[in-house]
Design a protein around this motif. Structure first.
Motif, PDB file in Angstrom:
ATOM      1  N   LEU A 252       0.805  -1.219   0.000  1.00 32.84           N
ATOM      2  CA  LEU A 252       0.000   0.000   0.000  1.00 32.84           C
ATOM      3  C   LEU A 252       0.835   1.263   0.000  1.00 32.84           C
ATOM      4  N   PHE A 253       0.323   2.284  -0.693  1.00 31.46           N
ATOM      5  CA  PHE A 253       0.809   3.656  -0.603  1.00 31.46           C
ATOM      6  C   PHE A 253      -0.387   4.482  -0.135  1.00 31.46           C
ATOM      7  N   CYS A 254      -0.245   5.188   0.990  1.00 36.55           N
ATOM      8  CA  CYS A 254      -1.350   5.973   1.558  1.00 36.55           C
ATOM      9  C   CYS A 254      -0.959   7.443   1.597  1.00 36.55           C
ATOM     10  N   ASN A 255      -1.884   8.318   1.234  1.00 35.28           N
ATOM     11  CA  ASN A 255      -1.586   9.752   1.249  1.00 35.28           C
ATOM     12  C   ASN A 255      -2.401  10.515   2.283  1.00 35.28           C
ATOM     13  N   GLY A 256      -3.016   9.815   3.211  1.00 32.66           N
ATOM     14  CA  GLY A 256      -3.790  10.471   4.266  1.00 32.66           C
ATOM     15  C   GLY A 256      -5.277  10.507   3.973  1.00 32.66           C
ATOM     16  N   THR A 257      -5.659  10.452   2.700  1.00 31.47           N
ATOM     17  CA  THR A 257      -7.074  10.454   2.339  1.00 31.47           C
ATOM     18  C   THR A 257      -7.466   9.208   1.551  1.00 31.47           C
ATOM     19  N   THR A 258      -6.500   8.602   0.881  1.00 25.62           N
ATOM     20  CA  THR A 258      -6.780   7.456   0.017  1.00 25.62           C
ATOM     21  C   THR A 258      -5.678   6.417   0.167  1.00 25.62           C
ATOM     22  N   ILE A 259      -6.061   5.154   0.065  1.00 29.50           N
ATOM     23  CA  ILE A 259      -5.110   4.035   0.041  1.00 29.50           C
ATOM     24  C   ILE A 259      -5.000   3.574  -1.405  1.00 29.50           C
ATOM     25  N   TYR A 260      -3.781   3.432  -1.880  1.00 27.53           N
ATOM     26  CA  TYR A 260      -3.538   2.897  -3.213  1.00 27.53           C
ATOM     27  C   TYR A 260      -2.832   1.561  -3.056  1.00 27.53           C
ATOM     28  N   GLU A 261      -3.506   0.508  -3.480  1.00 27.73           N
ATOM     29  CA  GLU A 261      -2.951  -0.835  -3.402  1.00 27.73           C
ATOM     30  C   GLU A 261      -2.269  -1.148  -4.730  1.00 27.73           C
ATOM     31  N   ILE A 262      -1.056  -1.644  -4.663  1.00 21.04           N
ATOM     32  CA  ILE A 262      -0.330  -1.992  -5.884  1.00 21.04           C
ATOM     33  C   ILE A 262      -0.990  -3.213  -6.506  1.00 21.04           C
ATOM     34  N   ALA A 263      -1.339  -3.087  -7.778  1.00 20.20           N
ATOM     35  CA  ALA A 263      -1.974  -4.182  -8.520  1.00 20.20           C
ATOM     36  C   ALA A 263      -0.966  -4.741  -9.519  1.00 20.20           C
TER      37      ALA A 263
ATOM     38  N   ILE B 270      -1.046  -4.493 -12.643  1.00 16.47           N
ATOM     39  CA  ILE B 270      -0.802  -3.341 -13.520  1.00 16.47           C
ATOM     40  C   ILE B 270      -1.493  -2.158 -12.868  1.00 16.47           C
ATOM     41  N   GLY B 271      -0.738  -1.156 -12.461  1.00 11.56           N
ATOM     42  CA  GLY B 271      -1.318   0.037 -11.865  1.00 11.56           C
ATOM     43  C   GLY B 271      -1.637  -0.114 -10.383  1.00 11.56           C
ATOM     44  N   PHE B 272      -2.698   0.602  -9.964  1.00 12.63           N
ATOM     45  CA  PHE B 272      -3.063   0.673  -8.554  1.00 12.63           C
ATOM     46  C   PHE B 272      -4.573   0.555  -8.401  1.00 12.63           C
ATOM     47  N   ILE B 273      -5.008   0.017  -7.263  1.00 12.53           N
ATOM     48  CA  ILE B 273      -6.422  -0.041  -6.911  1.00 12.53           C
ATOM     49  C   ILE B 273      -6.643   0.974  -5.804  1.00 12.53           C
ATOM     50  N   GLU B 274      -7.611   1.840  -5.989  1.00 13.71           N
ATOM     51  CA  GLU B 274      -7.889   2.905  -5.012  1.00 13.71           C
ATOM     52  C   GLU B 274      -8.912   2.426  -3.990  1.00 13.71           C
ATOM     53  N   HIS B 275      -8.592   2.646  -2.692  1.00 10.97           N
ATOM     54  CA  HIS B 275      -9.470   2.292  -1.584  1.00 10.97           C
ATOM     55  C   HIS B 275      -9.642   3.529  -0.707  1.00 10.97           C
ATOM     56  N   PRO B 276     -10.823   3.741  -0.118  1.00 14.56           N
ATOM     57  CA  PRO B 276     -10.975   4.842   0.840  1.00 14.56           C
ATOM     58  C   PRO B 276     -10.232   4.518   2.138  1.00 14.56           C
ATOM     59  N   MET B 277      -9.785   5.558   2.829  1.00 12.92           N
ATOM     60  CA  MET B 277      -9.173   5.363   4.146  1.00 12.92           C
ATOM     61  C   MET B 277     -10.272   4.927   5.113  1.00 12.92           C
ATOM     62  N   PRO B 278      -9.981   3.948   5.985  1.00 10.60           N
ATOM     63  CA  PRO B 278     -10.988   3.558   6.973  1.00 10.60           C
ATOM     64  C   PRO B 278     -11.213   4.685   7.968  1.00 10.60           C
ATOM     65  N   GLU B 279     -12.395   4.712   8.522  1.00  8.45           N
ATOM     66  CA  GLU B 279     -12.723   5.777   9.488  1.00  8.45           C
ATOM     67  C   GLU B 279     -12.255   5.431  10.858  1.00  8.45           C
TER      68      GLU B 279
END
Length: 108
Positions: free
Chosen positions: A86-97, A99-108
């Motif tokens: 994972l790469f997280c920027n504080g608002t979104t989680i990007y999972e390495i796929a 090819i490319g990345f899968i975007e996930h919301p940050m858990p609350e």
């Protein structure tokens, strides 16, 4: 000019090299990166956190400053970032796929 985010690099504790449901407790924080250029992002993180001839963390000493980024490494001998990490920027989680990345919301 927008503030550039600080990225958190998280590696899966027991890598399965697959993607899907993300449970943050399955990951460990291995580094943070703050880019000095707002145009740098996910592809740059992937390139920086891959090993070729040596562990990438050994290239970047703790709180190492470059013209383009500031990186703090929390673990020695980090493996290359790979599918499922994972790469997280504080608002979104990007999972390495595959090819490319899968975007996930940050858990609350």
């Amino acid at each position: 000019m927008a503030e550039t985010p600080t990225w958190t690099i998280m590696h899966k504790i027991e890598p399965t090299f697959d993607t899907g449901f993300v449970t943050l407790s399955d990951y460990k924080k291995v580094a943070t990166v703050k880019f000095c250029n707002e145009r740098m992002g996910l592809s740059n993180l992937f390139r920086l956190t891959n090993s070729v001839d040596e562990y990438w963390a050994e290239e970047f000493c703790n709180a190492e400053y470059h013209d383009e980024w500031i990186m703090t490494v929390f673990a020695d001998r980090c493996r290359s970032s790979s599918v499922g990490d994972l790469f997280c920027n504080g608002t979104t989680i990007y999972e390495i796929a595959g090819i490319g990345f899968i975007e996930h919301p940050m858990p609350e």
